[in-house]
Design an enzyme around this catalytic site. Structure first.
Site, mmCIF file in Angstrom:
data_model
loop_
_atom_site.group_PDB
_atom_site.id
_atom_site.type_symbol
_atom_site.label_atom_id
_atom_site.label_comp_id
_atom_site.label_asym_id
_atom_site.label_seq_id
_atom_site.Cartn_x
_atom_site.Cartn_y
_atom_site.Cartn_z
ATOM 1 N N SER A 40 -8.461 2.415 10.850
ATOM 2 C CA SER A 40 -9.549 2.087 10.135
ATOM 3 C C SER A 40 -9.577 0.474 9.737
ATOM 4 O O SER A 40 -8.786 0.115 8.681
ATOM 5 C CB SER A 40 -10.012 2.886 8.872
ATOM 6 O OG SER A 40 -10.964 2.078 8.239
ATOM 7 N N ILE A 43 -10.476 -0.206 6.426
ATOM 8 C CA ILE A 43 -9.755 -0.032 5.462
ATOM 9 C C ILE A 43 -8.698 -1.146 5.262
ATOM 10 O O ILE A 43 -7.996 -1.613 4.274
ATOM 11 C CB ILE A 43 -8.959 1.306 5.250
ATOM 12 C CG1 ILE A 43 -9.929 2.416 4.893
ATOM 13 C CG2 ILE A 43 -8.029 1.437 4.056
ATOM 14 C CD1 ILE A 43 -9.432 4.056 5.251
ATOM 15 N N ALA A 51 9.948 -9.322 5.202
ATOM 16 C CA ALA A 51 11.543 -9.436 5.508
ATOM 17 C C ALA A 51 11.885 -8.088 5.705
ATOM 18 O O ALA A 51 11.536 -7.184 5.424
ATOM 19 C CB ALA A 51 12.021 -10.060 4.065
ATOM 20 N N LYS A 79 17.156 -14.313 9.530
ATOM 21 C CA LYS A 79 17.385 -14.114 8.216
ATOM 22 C C LYS A 79 18.792 -13.430 8.198
ATOM 23 O O LYS A 79 19.102 -12.565 8.523
ATOM 24 C CB LYS A 79 16.592 -12.919 7.677
ATOM 25 C CG LYS A 79 16.648 -12.375 6.307
ATOM 26 C CD LYS A 79 16.170 -11.330 5.672
ATOM 27 C CE LYS A 79 16.156 -10.774 4.326
ATOM 28 N NZ LYS A 79 15.872 -9.526 3.988
ATOM 29 N N VAL A 186 -10.825 8.691 8.622
ATOM 30 C CA VAL A 186 -10.684 10.051 8.413
ATOM 31 C C VAL A 186 -11.310 10.434 7.211
ATOM 32 O O VAL A 186 -10.967 9.733 6.061
ATOM 33 C CB VAL A 186 -9.135 10.480 8.551
ATOM 34 C CG1 VAL A 186 -8.856 11.960 8.238
ATOM 35 C CG2 VAL A 186 -8.592 10.014 9.721
ATOM 36 N N THR A 345 13.669 -3.146 2.030
ATOM 37 C CA THR A 345 14.130 -1.746 2.725
ATOM 38 C C THR A 345 12.955 -1.043 3.156
ATOM 39 O O THR A 345 13.163 -0.139 3.941
ATOM 40 C CB THR A 345 14.772 -0.966 1.611
ATOM 41 O OG1 THR A 345 14.191 -0.948 0.391
ATOM 42 C CG2 THR A 345 16.150 -1.438 1.344
HETATM 43 C C1 LIG Z 1 4.272 -6.446 -2.342
HETATM 44 C C2 LIG Z 1 4.834 -5.613 -1.319
HETATM 45 C C3 LIG Z 1 5.816 -6.465 -0.491
HETATM 46 C C4 LIG Z 1 6.390 -5.720 0.739
HETATM 47 N N1 LIG Z 1 7.404 -6.672 1.252
HETATM 48 C C5 LIG Z 1 8.168 -6.064 2.181
HETATM 49 C C6 LIG Z 1 9.046 -6.451 2.683
HETATM 50 O O1 LIG Z 1 9.339 -7.889 2.504
HETATM 51 N N2 LIG Z 1 9.883 -5.923 3.850
HETATM 52 C C7 LIG Z 1 9.671 -4.510 4.011
HETATM 53 O O2 LIG Z 1 10.157 -3.960 5.059
HETATM 54 N N3 LIG Z 1 8.542 -3.986 3.400
HETATM 55 C C8 LIG Z 1 7.809 -4.588 2.612
HETATM 56 N N4 LIG Z 1 6.742 -3.942 2.080
HETATM 57 C C9 LIG Z 1 6.434 -2.661 2.585
HETATM 58 C C10 LIG Z 1 5.588 -2.818 3.762
HETATM 59 O O3 LIG Z 1 4.520 -3.505 3.630
HETATM 60 C C11 LIG Z 1 5.386 -1.103 4.286
HETATM 61 O O4 LIG Z 1 6.274 -0.583 4.034
HETATM 62 C C12 LIG Z 1 4.821 -1.412 5.570
HETATM 63 O O5 LIG Z 1 3.922 -2.365 5.891
HETATM 64 C C13 LIG Z 1 4.419 -0.111 6.212
HETATM 65 O O6 LIG Z 1 2.894 0.155 5.497
HETATM 66 P P1 LIG Z 1 2.119 1.273 5.988
HETATM 67 O O7 LIG Z 1 2.061 1.198 7.447
HETATM 68 O O8 LIG Z 1 2.965 2.641 5.517
HETATM 69 O O9 LIG Z 1 0.931 1.328 5.110
HETATM 70 P P2 LIG Z 1 -0.504 0.269 5.490
HETATM 71 O O10 LIG Z 1 -0.113 -1.081 6.091
HETATM 72 O O11 LIG Z 1 -1.115 0.524 4.150
HETATM 73 O O12 LIG Z 1 -1.067 0.935 6.660
HETATM 74 C C14 LIG Z 1 -1.882 1.995 6.287
HETATM 75 C C15 LIG Z 1 -2.736 2.389 7.501
HETATM 76 O O13 LIG Z 1 -3.726 3.750 7.272
HETATM 77 C C16 LIG Z 1 -5.140 3.310 7.686
HETATM 78 N N5 LIG Z 1 -5.910 4.457 6.851
HETATM 79 C C17 LIG Z 1 -5.652 4.736 5.579
HETATM 80 N N6 LIG Z 1 -6.604 5.507 5.400
HETATM 81 C C18 LIG Z 1 -7.295 5.826 6.330
HETATM 82 C C19 LIG Z 1 -8.243 6.882 6.686
HETATM 83 N N7 LIG Z 1 -9.108 7.540 5.563
HETATM 84 N N8 LIG Z 1 -8.690 6.857 8.031
HETATM 85 C C20 LIG Z 1 -8.004 6.072 8.928
HETATM 86 N N9 LIG Z 1 -7.153 5.164 8.636
HETATM 87 C C21 LIG Z 1 -6.687 5.307 7.317
HETATM 88 C C22 LIG Z 1 -5.202 1.975 7.330
HETATM 89 O O14 LIG Z 1 -6.394 1.240 7.733
HETATM 90 C C23 LIG Z 1 -3.961 1.224 7.754
HETATM 91 O O15 LIG Z 1 -4.220 1.284 9.168
HETATM 92 C C24 LIG Z 1 6.201 -4.542 0.937
HETATM 93 C C25 LIG Z 1 5.131 -3.912 0.335
HETATM 94 C C26 LIG Z 1 4.570 -4.384 -0.887
HETATM 95 C C27 LIG Z 1 3.391 -3.437 -1.640
#
Ligand SMILES: Cc1cc2nc3c(=O)[nH]c(=O)nc-3n(C[C@H](O)[C@H](O)[C@H](O)COP(=O)(O)OP(=O)(O)OC[C@H]3O[C@@H](n4cnc5c(N)ncnc54)[C@H](O)[C@@H]3O)c2cc1C
Length: 511
Positions: A40, A43, A51, A79, A186, A345
């Site tokens: 989405s 969102i 990193a 890195k 969703v 991590t």
């Molecule tokens: C401050 C911070 C620093 C970080 N730094 C690092 C780093 O240096 N190295 C590292 O490895 N990791 C880091 N991370 C973690 C990393 O950002 C995440 O692990 C990684 O980006 C994976 O995120 P994700 O895909 O799980 O979630 P998100 O990026 O939040 O993606 C979620 C997805 O779900 C979708 N979604 C949610 N609800 C719905 C819905 N109802 N319907 C349809 N779609 C929906 C959203 O649109 C999005 O596409 C960091 C995190 C934070 C908070």
């Protein structure tokens, strides 16, 4: 007769979702598995995972990515480790490198010889000077580990990259290989009545998407695993008290480091990540010890270039879901847990979960996962989370920042038993228990233990066998070999410019 393809539905198009979709497209036979990803735009994504750990190179290899193209498209840099500033106490710093300190002598770990030499008054150089990766970091230099030198196994490398560009890159890659992308939010998750497995998802548009196997990559919302399947959250905030981060990019500076920098502050710590087009910065902090405004001001005060945009506030909790796989749903990425990015991590946890999921995924003939395989997935996931947690806690608890409430608190809190055991072993003989699976390696532990001022009372008796004169000579020889290797490396800026220049420019230059 061939069974119909197993329908895999991934919810979420952040790094976790697109890494999962790309790996499925690469590994699973298209006639046996169909892959759909729902995301989405409304969102959006977290987009701050900049990193990584060296294991990401295996992931890229598995996809068959061209490294230089990958780095160009994600504005990536190399890195070699993380520099920790002020973690032990203000003014102190050390590097946690991706690589070894010294080398094994007669099968005995190097730190024992080095520590024995110290205890015997041979006055060897600091441990970090026996690491090629640390010496390269100190010179802002980078070169690929090469099989042609004796020191080739001494270090590895990872990447820094723009997390938004990384998701875009993988999206293009995966959709070109048959992944169906659906844009939409969703709003409902239907369960079937007999086992409580997920049956279908409904989007805001009214479209219904049915599936056999669901991957929850919906980020902190944990739409399927947490919200719908009600898998409880285990909170680890008592060990990892940070609950917010400000993130802001700034202009690229002259200090183009081949490492991440993490600087401890009153209420948390500040990261600095150099990319090709900018520098990523963030302040991870605990609202118990510093206000949001104060933390934001600390971050802006530490930028080494002009801020590119307004700081963004992210809220989080440390912990994980009690089960990462339940029924026909696996949670990957933030949907299944979060450990602060102190050791970069999260994407590694994503990668590992994807690999384990692909190994244990049901076949189209079975359609439903064998509960024993589900338990195995959860066991692996639990072990990895807990080992990483112990390593992160070590950074906090081993500090001498006396008189600062956050740091006083973490120095004295009750540690998990596994960490207490590790610290006792190290204290008595400089040993660090080694696990075949999981993270972190022995040298990583040594970097943080010695880096934060912990020293063992004795060394391994096996290091006694070498006469002191010989020990002295071998330390000197190794020290100069490591130094010579690091001195021969080009600067990180040169290495990036050469490696990542567009292919056409390269051809023109060579003709
Ligand atoms: C401050 C911070 C620093 C970080 N730094 C690092 C780093 O240096 N190295 C590292 O490895 N990791 C880091 N991370 C973690 C990393 O950002 C995440 O692990 C990684 O980006 C994976 O995120 P994700 O895909 O799980 O979630 P998100 O990026 O939040 O993606 C979620 C997805 O779900 C979708 N979604 C949610 N609800 C719905 C819905 N109802 N319907 C349809 N779609 C929906 C959203 O649109 C999005 O596409 C960091 C995190 C934070 C908070």
């Amino acid at each position: 007769m061939q069974p119909s393809p197993l329908r895999i539905v991934i919810v979420g198009g952040g790094s976790a979702g697109w890494m999962c979709a790309a790996a499925c497209a690469q590994v699973l036979h298209p006639q046996r598995y169909s892959i759909t990803l729902i995301e989405s735009e409304e969102i959006g994504i977290v987009g701050v995972g900049e990193a990584t750990l060296p294991a990401l190179r295996d992931f890229n290899d598995m996809l068959g990515l061209d490294e230089a193209q990958f780095m160009r498209e994600t504005q990536g840099t190399f890195k070699l480790g993380i520099e920790f500033r002020d973690w032990d106490r203000p003014g102190e710093h050390y590097v946690h490198p991706f690589g070894a300190f010294g080398e094994l002598w007669g099968g005995v770990e190097f730190q024992h010889f080095w520590w024995r030499a110290r205890q015997q008054g041979l006055n060897p150089p600091p441990l970090e000077e026996f690491s090629v990766a640390v010496r390269a970091c100190r010179r802002n230099a980078f070169d690929f580990p090469s099989a042609s030198t004796v020191l080739s196994t001494f270090y590895g490398y990872a990447y820094h990259f723009d997390a938004g560009l990384y998701s875009d890159f993988l999206r293009r890659w995966a959709t070109a290989r048959g992944v169906t992308r659906i844009e939409g939010r969703v709003v409902d998750v239907a369960l079937e009545s007999s086992r409580g497995h997920i049956e279908s998802l409904t989007l805001k548009s009214g479209q219904r998407i049915a599936g056999d196997f669901f991957v929850d990559c919906s980020g902190f919302r944990s739409l399927l695993l947490g919200d719908r399947l009600q898998v409880p959250w285990e909170d680890w905030g008592s060990w990892l008290p940070c609950d917010r981060a400000w993130a802001v990019p700034c202009e690229r500076s002259e200090d183009f480091t081949p490492y991440t920098r993490s600087t401890a502050r009153k209420g948390g710590w500040i990261w600095r990540i150099p990319l090709q087009h900018r520098t990523g910065n963030g302040h991870v902090f605990s609202t118990k010890y510093v206000s949001e405004d104060e933390a934001c001001a600390a971050l802006l005060g530490q930028l080494d270039g002009r801020a590119l945009g307004e700081p963004r506030l992210l809220r989080f909790r440390a912990g994980r879901r009690a089960q990462a796989w339940k029924g026909n749903c696996v949670g990957i990425g933030l949907a299944s847990g979060f450990l602060e990015p102190l050791e970069s991590t999260s994407l590694f946890l994503v990668q590992k979960a994807i690999q384990d999921m692909l190994r244990l995924l049901p076949a189209p003939e079975a359609r439903v996962a064998d509960e024993r395989l589900v338990r195995e997935f959860n066991r692996l996931s639990d072990a990895l989370y807990e080992r990483i947690r112990a390593f992160l806690i070590l950074h906090y608890t081993a500090n001498r920042r006396i008189g600062e409430p956050l740091w006083d608190h973490v120095r004295d809190y009750e540690l998990p038993e596994s960490l207490r055991h590790k610290l006792r072993l190290f204290d008595s003989r400089g040993h660090v228990p080694y696990f075949k699976d999981g993270f972190f390696s022995r040298d990583s532990w040594l970097a943080v233990l010695f880096g934060q001022g912990l020293v063992p009372r004795a060394h391994d008796r096996m290091a006694e066998g070498m006469p002191l004169g010989l020990l002295d000579a071998r330390l000197r020889e190794l020290h100069s070999r490591v130094a010579a290797h690091a001195i021969s490396m080009p600067s990180h800026a040169e290495a990036i410019a050469r490696y990542c220049e567009p292919p056409r420019a390269k051809q023109a230059a060579s003709s």
